[in-house]
Scaffold this motif. Structure first.
Motif, PDB file in Angstrom:
ATOM      1  N   LYS A  54       1.565 -99.838  40.870  1.00 18.82           N
ATOM      2  CA  LYS A  54       0.933 -98.580  40.463  1.00 18.82           C
ATOM      3  C   LYS A  54      -0.571 -98.748  40.280  1.00 18.82           C
ATOM      4  CE  LYS A  54       5.055 -97.006  37.949  1.00 18.82           C
ATOM      5  NZ  LYS A  54       5.607 -96.701  36.595  1.00 18.82           N
ATOM      6  N   ARG A  55      -0.974 -99.931  39.867  1.00 20.65           N
ATOM      7  CA  ARG A  55      -2.389-100.183  39.582  1.00 20.65           C
ATOM      8  C   ARG A  55      -3.105-100.858  40.751  1.00 20.65           C
ATOM      9  NH1 ARG A  55      -2.100-102.500  33.433  1.00 20.65           N
ATOM     10  NH2 ARG A  55      -4.369-102.691  33.747  1.00 20.65           N
ATOM     11  N   ARG A  56      -2.497-100.825  41.919  1.00 25.05           N
ATOM     12  CA  ARG A  56      -3.088-101.242  43.196  1.00 25.05           C
ATOM     13  C   ARG A  56      -3.449-102.723  43.241  1.00 25.05           C
ATOM     14  NH1 ARG A  56      -1.477 -96.634  42.896  1.00 25.05           N
ATOM     15  NH2 ARG A  56      -2.247 -94.866  44.114  1.00 25.05           N
ATOM     16  N   ALA A  57      -2.710-103.536  42.494  1.00 26.34           N
ATOM     17  CA  ALA A  57      -3.014-104.967  42.441  1.00 26.34           C
ATOM     18  C   ALA A  57      -2.773-105.660  43.773  1.00 26.34           C
ATOM     19  CB  ALA A  57      -2.193-105.636  41.339  1.00 26.34           C
ATOM     20  N   MET A  58      -1.779-105.187  44.550  1.00 27.40           N
ATOM     21  CA  MET A  58      -1.457-105.846  45.816  1.00 27.40           C
ATOM     22  C   MET A  58      -2.610-105.707  46.806  1.00 27.40           C
ATOM     23  SD  MET A  58       1.298-107.535  46.830  1.00 27.40           S
ATOM     24  CE  MET A  58       1.152-108.680  48.189  1.00 27.40           C
ATOM     25  N   VAL A  59      -3.260-104.559  46.803  1.00 24.55           N
ATOM     26  CA  VAL A  59      -4.378-104.351  47.719  1.00 24.55           C
ATOM     27  C   VAL A  59      -5.529-105.291  47.370  1.00 24.55           C
ATOM     28  CG1 VAL A  59      -6.015-102.674  48.634  1.00 24.55           C
ATOM     29  CG2 VAL A  59      -3.704-101.945  48.031  1.00 24.55           C
ATOM     30  N   VAL A  60      -5.825-105.423  46.078  1.00 21.53           N
ATOM     31  CA  VAL A  60      -6.869-106.348  45.645  1.00 21.53           C
ATOM     32  C   VAL A  60      -6.539-107.765  46.090  1.00 21.53           C
ATOM     33  CG1 VAL A  60      -8.067-107.336  43.642  1.00 21.53           C
ATOM     34  CG2 VAL A  60      -7.506-104.898  43.684  1.00 21.53           C
ATOM     35  N   LEU A  61      -5.287-108.131  45.955  1.00 20.39           N
ATOM     36  CA  LEU A  61      -4.830-109.469  46.337  1.00 20.39           C
ATOM     37  C   LEU A  61      -5.103-109.740  47.810  1.00 20.39           C
ATOM     38  CD1 LEU A  61      -3.234-111.905  45.087  1.00 20.39           C
ATOM     39  CD2 LEU A  61      -1.157-110.768  45.862  1.00 20.39           C
ATOM     40  N   ASP A  62      -4.685-108.822  48.689  1.00 23.56           N
ATOM     41  CA  ASP A  62      -4.861-109.042  50.124  1.00 23.56           C
ATOM     42  C   ASP A  62      -6.333-109.050  50.524  1.00 23.56           C
ATOM     43  OD1 ASP A  62      -2.317-109.477  51.382  1.00 23.56           O
ATOM     44  OD2 ASP A  62      -1.780-107.420  50.890  1.00 23.56           O
ATOM     45  N   VAL A  63      -7.115-108.146  49.960  1.00 23.01           N
ATOM     46  CA  VAL A  63      -8.532-108.103  50.310  1.00 23.01           C
ATOM     47  C   VAL A  63      -9.229-109.398  49.902  1.00 23.01           C
ATOM     48  CG1 VAL A  63     -10.742-106.979  49.854  1.00 23.01           C
ATOM     49  CG2 VAL A  63      -8.702-105.589  50.269  1.00 23.01           C
ATOM     50  N   GLU A  64      -8.944-109.883  48.712  1.00 23.19           N
ATOM     51  CA  GLU A  64      -9.645-111.072  48.226  1.00 23.19           C
ATOM     52  C   GLU A  64      -9.186-112.350  48.934  1.00 23.19           C
ATOM     53  OE1 GLU A  64     -12.292-111.011  46.598  1.00 23.19           O
ATOM     54  OE2 GLU A  64     -12.212-108.873  46.132  1.00 23.19           O
ATOM     55  N   ILE A  65      -7.922-112.428  49.325  1.00 20.37           N
ATOM     56  CA  ILE A  65      -7.472-113.583  50.109  1.00 20.37           C
ATOM     57  C   ILE A  65      -8.166-113.584  51.463  1.00 20.37           C
ATOM     58  CG2 ILE A  65      -5.504-114.673  51.253  1.00 20.37           C
ATOM     59  CD1 ILE A  65      -3.736-113.632  48.981  1.00 20.37           C
ATOM     60  N   ALA A  66      -8.271-112.401  52.081  1.00 20.15           N
ATOM     61  CA  ALA A  66      -8.963-112.302  53.366  1.00 20.15           C
ATOM     62  C   ALA A  66     -10.443-112.644  53.218  1.00 20.15           C
ATOM     63  CB  ALA A  66      -8.796-110.898  53.936  1.00 20.15           C
ATOM     64  N   ARG A  67     -11.063-112.171  52.140  1.00 24.81           N
ATOM     65  CA  ARG A  67     -12.480-112.466  51.913  1.00 24.81           C
ATOM     66  C   ARG A  67     -12.701-113.977  51.769  1.00 24.81           C
ATOM     67  NH1 ARG A  67     -16.209-109.061  49.701  1.00 24.81           N
ATOM     68  NH2 ARG A  67     -14.591-107.788  48.691  1.00 24.81           N
ATOM     69  N   ASP A  68     -11.840-114.622  51.002  1.00 27.07           N
ATOM     70  CA  ASP A  68     -11.944-116.071  50.813  1.00 27.07           C
ATOM     71  C   ASP A  68     -11.763-116.804  52.143  1.00 27.07           C
ATOM     72  OD1 ASP A  68     -11.631-118.630  48.980  1.00 27.07           O
ATOM     73  OD2 ASP A  68      -9.908-118.629  50.341  1.00 27.07           O
TER      74      ASP A  68
END
Length: 344
Positions: free
Chosen positions: A254-268
């Motif tokens: 609900k708090r969109r944590a999965m999207v943050v996870l994928d974006v930051e793994i890709a950024r790294d």
């Protein structure tokens, strides 16, 4: 061509490092983990030295044995398999290597094609279906990559940050335990029973491997309000990062944590020079596929192949007929449905 079985470990490592399309699943590490978590599987990897001097490897696991007959898989858990090589291979050479998995005493052989591999390294003779994997192509300018994401992905990422989602690498077994609780929460959400999926014992082995091989294995956890609410287990090899197993709790979704996870793994991954962030296959679930496409991924159609020994068909027919007669004695004279191959 010289066939080497069992494969020489040093040769295998050298080929895996030199092959530009090798993934983590093609390395001895993935096979080592498989044998550690499941004592019934055996490494049956084949290596070959071609007349040209090119070296090739076909990772194989024996997942079942009945008498003289073996069932093989490339690779563990049905992940990307097939041939890797440190130079060009011809279709004729490829066919010769795959024939090592089509022997008379092999009951089954299955593999999922590698999306990065050249077509000539993939034998689709026994293709029975296709899957789609979703790969984000990376480069050093991640903001340019981010700008190509769907508006919904960018909006949800920013919302997730405002909600307090933060990611980091797991550093302890406690982090793994918190991740595992989030995973079991997801299993319940999916409507599966308590025995579904991976056990806690599996993740303890993964933790031990991550401690030994941090450059190749990472559990990225996501936190909300200071507590771990999910994560993604990622594997790293050569140019390729694969998100292999990921989940978050209901509240984290609900708090969109999965999207943050994928974006930051890709950024790294982009910052570290990797070329591909592979969000993996989606079991044909349209909602999951669309979620991955929102990150400007490219769809790769990959073959799923399975060989079943035609020599064993009569044996399987007889087995099914006897079983049918035992379960339904009143129908013992009814001929069974024809079987074309051995059961998987």
């Amino acid at each position: 061509m010289q066939i080497i079985q069992p494969a020489d470990q040093q040769l295998w490592w050298e080929v895996a490092r030199a092959c530009p399309y090798a993934t983590f699943f093609h390395t001895p590490r993935w096979t080592e983990l498989a044998c550690r978590v499941n004592s019934t599987v055996r490494d049956r990897t084949v290596a070959a030295i071609l007349p040209s001097g090119v070296r090739a490897v076909l990772p194989l696991l024996e997942i079942r044995r009945r008498g003289p007959f073996s069932a093989l898989m490339s690779t563990f858990e049905g992940c990307y398999g097939g041939i890797i090589a440190d130079g060009p291979v011809s279709k004729r050479d490829v066919a010769h290597i795959y024939r090592q998995a089509y022997r008379w005493n092999i009951s089954n052989f299955s593999y999922l094609a590698n999306p990065l591999a050249p077509p000539e390294t993939i034998d689709t003779t026994y293709r029975f279906g296709d899957e789609i994997t979703h790969i984000l192509h990376l480069h050093s300018d991640f903001e340019a990559i981010f700008s190509r994401f769907a508006k919904s992905a960018r909006t949800n990422y920013r919302r997730g940050l405002r909600e307090g989602a933060r990611i980091r690498r797991a550093t302890s077994l406690d982090d793994y335990q918190a991740y595992y609780r989030a995973y079991r929460d997801a299993v319940q959400r999916w409507g599966e029973d308590e025995n579904y999926g991976y056990s806690w014992d599996f993740f303890t082995h993964v933790f031990a491997f991550e401690q030994r091989y941090p450059a190749e294995i990472a559990l990225w956890v996501v936190e909300l309000d200071g507590a771990v609410v999910g994560g993604t287990l990622a594997f790293y090899w050569n140019q390729h990062v694969t998100a292999w197993h990921g989940t978050v709790t209901r509240e984290a979704l609900k708090r969109r944590a999965m999207v943050v996870l994928d974006v930051e793994i890709a950024r790294d991954a982009a910052a570290r020079g990797f070329r591909y962030y592979d969000l993996n296959t989606s079991a044909g679930i349209e909602g999951v596929m669309q979620y991955k496409r929102n990150f400007a991924t490219i769809d790769y159609l990959i073959a799923r192949c399975r060989y079943r020994s035609p020599l064993l068909a009569p044996v399987i027919q007889l087995t099914h007929r006897l079983r049918h007669a035992s379960n339904h004695p009143e129908r013992a004279t009814t001929p069974p449905r024809p079987m074309l191959a051995i059961d998987s």
